[in-house]
Write a protein that holds these residues in place. Structure first.
Motif, mmCIF file in Angstrom:
data_model
loop_
_atom_site.group_PDB
_atom_site.id
_atom_site.type_symbol
_atom_site.label_atom_id
_atom_site.label_comp_id
_atom_site.label_asym_id
_atom_site.label_seq_id
_atom_site.Cartn_x
_atom_site.Cartn_y
_atom_site.Cartn_z
ATOM 1 N N ARG A 95 0.688 -1.231 0.005
ATOM 2 C CA ARG A 95 -0.082 -0.071 0.248
ATOM 3 C C ARG A 95 0.819 1.360 -0.204
ATOM 4 O O ARG A 95 0.427 2.367 -0.585
ATOM 5 C CB ARG A 95 -1.193 0.089 1.008
ATOM 6 N N ALA A 96 2.162 1.204 0.717
ATOM 7 C CA ALA A 96 2.796 2.295 0.796
ATOM 8 C C ALA A 96 3.444 2.657 -0.525
ATOM 9 O O ALA A 96 3.837 4.038 -0.727
ATOM 10 C CB ALA A 96 3.867 2.173 1.907
ATOM 11 N N ARG A 97 3.467 1.607 -1.575
ATOM 12 C CA ARG A 97 4.133 1.985 -2.698
ATOM 13 C C ARG A 97 3.055 1.823 -3.852
ATOM 14 O O ARG A 97 3.478 1.305 -4.974
ATOM 15 C CB ARG A 97 5.233 0.938 -3.007
ATOM 16 N N ASN A 98 1.752 1.813 -3.464
ATOM 17 C CA ASN A 98 0.864 1.774 -4.443
ATOM 18 C C ASN A 98 0.690 0.408 -5.145
ATOM 19 O O ASN A 98 0.363 0.491 -6.404
ATOM 20 C CB ASN A 98 0.666 2.957 -5.276
ATOM 21 N N PHE A 99 1.032 -0.752 -4.557
ATOM 22 C CA PHE A 99 0.850 -1.833 -5.227
ATOM 23 C C PHE A 99 2.118 -2.119 -6.311
ATOM 24 O O PHE A 99 1.790 -2.783 -7.121
ATOM 25 C CB PHE A 99 -0.254 -2.462 -5.413
ATOM 26 N N SER A 100 3.151 -1.220 -6.362
ATOM 27 C CA SER A 100 4.194 -1.387 -7.281
ATOM 28 C C SER A 100 5.356 -2.476 -6.724
ATOM 29 O O SER A 100 5.656 -2.393 -5.596
ATOM 30 C CB SER A 100 4.918 -0.217 -7.376
ATOM 31 N N PHE A 101 5.180 -3.752 -7.388
ATOM 32 C CA PHE A 101 6.022 -4.745 -6.854
ATOM 33 C C PHE A 101 7.466 -4.432 -6.837
ATOM 34 O O PHE A 101 8.026 -4.541 -5.548
ATOM 35 C CB PHE A 101 5.705 -6.088 -7.869
ATOM 36 N N SER A 102 7.983 -3.719 -7.679
ATOM 37 C CA SER A 102 9.550 -3.368 -7.523
ATOM 38 C C SER A 102 9.649 -2.392 -6.521
ATOM 39 O O SER A 102 10.627 -2.658 -5.812
ATOM 40 C CB SER A 102 9.735 -2.733 -9.071
ATOM 41 N N LYS A 103 8.908 -1.409 -6.239
ATOM 42 C CA LYS A 103 9.099 -0.411 -5.088
ATOM 43 C C LYS A 103 8.792 -0.851 -3.896
ATOM 44 O O LYS A 103 9.481 -0.521 -2.957
ATOM 45 C CB LYS A 103 8.230 0.605 -5.396
ATOM 46 N N ALA A 104 7.883 -1.914 -3.592
ATOM 47 C CA ALA A 104 7.489 -2.545 -2.362
ATOM 48 C C ALA A 104 8.724 -3.377 -2.023
ATOM 49 O O ALA A 104 9.016 -3.404 -0.920
ATOM 50 C CB ALA A 104 6.147 -3.090 -2.551
ATOM 51 N N SER A 105 9.254 -4.139 -3.023
ATOM 52 C CA SER A 105 10.475 -5.017 -2.737
ATOM 53 C C SER A 105 11.542 -4.450 -2.296
ATOM 54 O O SER A 105 12.337 -4.536 -1.342
ATOM 55 C CB SER A 105 10.859 -5.857 -4.185
ATOM 56 N N GLU A 106 11.898 -3.215 -2.883
ATOM 57 C CA GLU A 106 12.895 -2.254 -2.542
ATOM 58 C C GLU A 106 12.768 -1.751 -1.053
ATOM 59 O O GLU A 106 13.765 -1.858 -0.334
ATOM 60 C CB GLU A 106 13.092 -1.140 -3.647
#
Length: 309
Positions: free
Chosen positions: A79-90
């Motif tokens: 949620r903090a990265r608007n469900f962006s897999f790459s950004k949430a993983s980072e």
């Protein structure tokens, strides 16, 4: 600048509440907010599955994070990265690196004892919504009075222990800022930076409500500009109480929880020293304390094998 940092770290990623309407005679049920467990879109479910697979295959994260596959825990990062897999993983990797670098799980109370009597941050207990609440009194802070390198790990200890007691369905915290006696002499950019680092990297999506009691007049001016750039749900998290804050606070807190200085009946909130001593045994590490006290009802640490919904 201080207000901007608080707003920046607590942005809600544009999520909205959704409810279901029923015909007369039927029971009304409210769904969890979008992006939360129980209300995920097909695309969000697929991203969560992919995220879990990434975590499961990442040996470093698996050994560093206490409950790496908890759905509720992982959804915070998504949620903090608007469900962006790459950004949430980072973001999750940064979380794990911070824990390893600061050796968070092996910290004992004696390691941060010199910070525990600082009067700036105190534990006030639960609000009426089950959110754990911290009382922050910036006017009591003396810049340069603490060892900043240990502040982050100490905050992690307190927040992780407090997270086991939350009763809010979204597992969020409440902050009450009391600006009595505050002035420019109390401004501490190093303190602000360390607190924001912990809030952003280790506890994303964890702010439920923030009250600013008797803030400086220019806070309202800054807020009047900033709020136009925030999502409606984010704006609802902040209340600026310039006069008679007790009236609003008593709508959210029982008198026995709210401190006397803000209109309640409680003589004083728990210092961090008192908070930790009541939750950790002498020479006990944070990991040992959490595993011993772990609450199976806590939403952040549910079963790793739960069904994704």
């Amino acid at each position: 600048k201080q207000l901007h940092r608080i707003l920046h770290c607590s942005a809600y990623s544009g999520l909205r509440y959704t409810s279901i309407s029923f015909s007369p005679g039927m029971t009304s049920t409210k769904l969890p907010p979008p992006g939360f467990k129980g209300n995920l879109s097909p695309e969000q479910k697929q991203t969560l599955i992919k995220f879990k697979e990434y975590v499961r295959d990442n040996e470093f994260i698996m050994k560093t994070v206490l409950h790496p596959l908890s759905t509720t825990f992982l959804l915070r990062f998504l949620r903090a990265r608007n469900f962006s897999f790459s950004k949430a993983s980072e973001m999750l990797m940064d979380h794990a690196k911070y824990i390893e670098e600061k050796n968070v799980w092996d910290i004992r109370m004696d390691d941060v004892i010199e910070l525990c009597d600082n009067p700036t941050i105190k534990w006030m207990g639960m609000d009426k919504h089950g959110r754990g609440t911290f009382l922050i009194e910036p006017g009591l802070h003396v810049p340069g009075s603490m060892e900043y390198s240990k502040l982050g790990p100490m905050l992690c200890m307190v927040l992780l222990l407090a997270s086991q007691e939350l009763r809010d369905e979204k597992g969020t915290f409440c902050l009450v800022f009391s600006y009595k006696g505050w002035g420019l002499k109390n401004v501490d950019s190093k303190l602000d930076k360390e607190m924001m680092t912990v809030a952003q990297n280790l506890f994303p999506e964890s702010l439920g409500k923030a009250f600013f009691c008797s803030p400086p007049w220019y806070f309202s001016t800054v807020w009047a500009v900033c709020k136009h750039f925030l999502h409606h749900d984010t704006k609802q998290k902040f209340d600026f109480l310039s006069s008679n804050p007790s009236k609003t606070l008593l709508e959210h807190f029982d008198e026995e929880v709210l401190v006397e200085s803000l209109g309640g009946k409680r003589s004083g909130a728990e210092t961090i020293d008192q908070f930790l001593r009541s939750r950790m045994k002498p020479n006990q590490t944070l990991r040992e304390a959490m595993l011993e006290r772990e609450n199976p009802l806590n939403l952040q640490y549910e079963s790793e094998d739960e069904e994704i919904s």
